[in-house]
Design a protein around this motif. Structure first.
Motif, mmCIF file in Angstrom:
data_model
loop_
_atom_site.group_PDB
_atom_site.id
_atom_site.type_symbol
_atom_site.label_atom_id
_atom_site.label_comp_id
_atom_site.label_asym_id
_atom_site.label_seq_id
_atom_site.Cartn_x
_atom_site.Cartn_y
_atom_site.Cartn_z
ATOM 1 N N ALA A 139 4.197 4.988 4.373
ATOM 2 C CA ALA A 139 4.681 5.052 5.758
ATOM 3 C C ALA A 139 5.535 3.841 6.122
ATOM 4 C CB ALA A 139 3.504 5.168 6.720
ATOM 5 N N GLU A 140 5.209 2.685 5.559
ATOM 6 C CA GLU A 140 5.951 1.462 5.885
ATOM 7 C C GLU A 140 7.261 1.355 5.110
ATOM 8 O OE1 GLU A 140 5.193 -0.191 8.394
ATOM 9 O OE2 GLU A 140 3.141 0.471 8.695
ATOM 10 N N LEU A 166 6.708 -5.674 7.217
ATOM 11 C CA LEU A 166 5.635 -4.769 7.641
ATOM 12 C C LEU A 166 4.580 -4.619 6.549
ATOM 13 C CD1 LEU A 166 7.601 -1.929 9.474
ATOM 14 C CD2 LEU A 166 6.143 -3.677 10.498
ATOM 15 N N LEU A 167 5.036 -4.487 5.317
ATOM 16 C CA LEU A 167 4.096 -4.347 4.200
ATOM 17 C C LEU A 167 3.203 -5.573 4.075
ATOM 18 C CD1 LEU A 167 6.394 -2.730 1.497
ATOM 19 C CD2 LEU A 167 4.502 -1.647 2.725
ATOM 20 N N SER A 168 3.803 -6.734 4.209
ATOM 21 C CA SER A 168 3.038 -7.973 4.111
ATOM 22 C C SER A 168 2.004 -8.061 5.233
ATOM 23 C CB SER A 168 3.980 -9.174 4.164
ATOM 24 O OG SER A 168 3.253 -10.369 4.132
ATOM 25 N N GLY A 169 2.403 -7.669 6.432
ATOM 26 C CA GLY A 169 1.477 -7.686 7.567
ATOM 27 C C GLY A 169 0.310 -6.737 7.367
ATOM 28 N N GLU A 170 0.600 -5.539 6.872
ATOM 29 C CA GLU A 170 -0.468 -4.563 6.622
ATOM 30 C C GLU A 170 -1.403 -5.060 5.519
ATOM 31 O OE1 GLU A 170 -1.357 -1.604 8.130
ATOM 32 O OE2 GLU A 170 0.099 -2.198 9.637
ATOM 33 N N LYS A 171 -0.817 -5.577 4.455
ATOM 34 C CA LYS A 171 -1.652 -6.071 3.357
ATOM 35 C C LYS A 171 -2.542 -7.214 3.840
ATOM 36 C CE LYS A 171 -1.810 -7.807 -1.313
ATOM 37 N NZ LYS A 171 -1.114 -8.261 -2.500
ATOM 38 N N ASP A 172 -1.977 -8.126 4.614
ATOM 39 C CA ASP A 172 -2.765 -9.248 5.131
ATOM 40 C C ASP A 172 -3.896 -8.763 6.037
ATOM 41 O OD1 ASP A 172 -1.099 -10.959 3.758
ATOM 42 O OD2 ASP A 172 0.017 -11.613 5.532
ATOM 43 N N PHE A 176 -0.192 -2.489 -2.822
ATOM 44 C CA PHE A 176 0.750 -3.352 -2.110
ATOM 45 C C PHE A 176 1.368 -4.406 -3.017
ATOM 46 C CE2 PHE A 176 -1.545 -1.574 1.449
ATOM 47 C CZ PHE A 176 -0.569 -1.427 2.414
ATOM 48 N N THR A 177 1.671 -4.036 -4.249
ATOM 49 C CA THR A 177 2.336 -4.993 -5.145
ATOM 50 C C THR A 177 3.745 -4.554 -5.437
ATOM 51 O OG1 THR A 177 1.365 -3.860 -7.046
ATOM 52 C CG2 THR A 177 0.280 -5.864 -6.267
#
Length: 141
Positions: free
Chosen positions: A103-104, A110-116, A140-141
């Motif tokens: 979705a991202e 955005l991906l970094s924020g979701e992963k965090d 998320f890699t």
């Protein structure tokens, strides 16, 4: 009304506590208490693992989306005590992470924020459960 997973797990936890107290009061034997607890968990949780984690509007994915940390903590605590519980949770989490990733799109911010956000949840709610962390990292890699 439809059954809510979080409410069900709360009732199971209360039932386990009540059975422990009853056994302690009536029999006073720790081994009997463990056996009764195992039966309650097997009947109320282990046999329903797939249904519980997969409940459409209140299962694990829904809890993740809506940040229902108390319910997630309870689910982890109870499913961690039965065979197949944590692997079932990991599988649903991984599928959820893949959907979020898709979705991202390619937006690294955005991906970094979701992963965090999910990493923080895994560390706090799930006490850094290694298999959950591995599921997150693989998506998320």
């Amino acid at each position: 009304t439809p059954c809510d997973c979080g409410e069900y797990l709360s009732k199971v936890e209360s039932m386990v506590d009540a059975e422990k107290a009853r056994v302690s009061r009536c029999l006073g034997a720790p081994t009997t208490e463990e056996k009764v607890t195992a039966v309650v968990l097997r009947e109320m949780v282990e046999k329903a693992v797939a249904r519980l984690v997969g409940m459409e509007s209140s299962g694990l994915a829904s809890m993740l989306v809506y940040g229902r940390y108390w319910d997630l903590t309870r689910m982890h605590r109870l499913l961690g005590r039965v065979q197949g519980g944590l692997p079932a949770m990991r599988d649903v989490m991984e599928a959820h992470f893949r959907l979020v990733r898709k979705a991202e799109g390619d937006d690294e911010r955005l991906l970094s924020g979701e992963k965090d956000r999910y990493a923080e949840m895994i560390d706090g709610v799930f006490h850094g459960e290694e298999s959950f962390r591995a599921a997150l990292d693989s998506c998320f890699t």
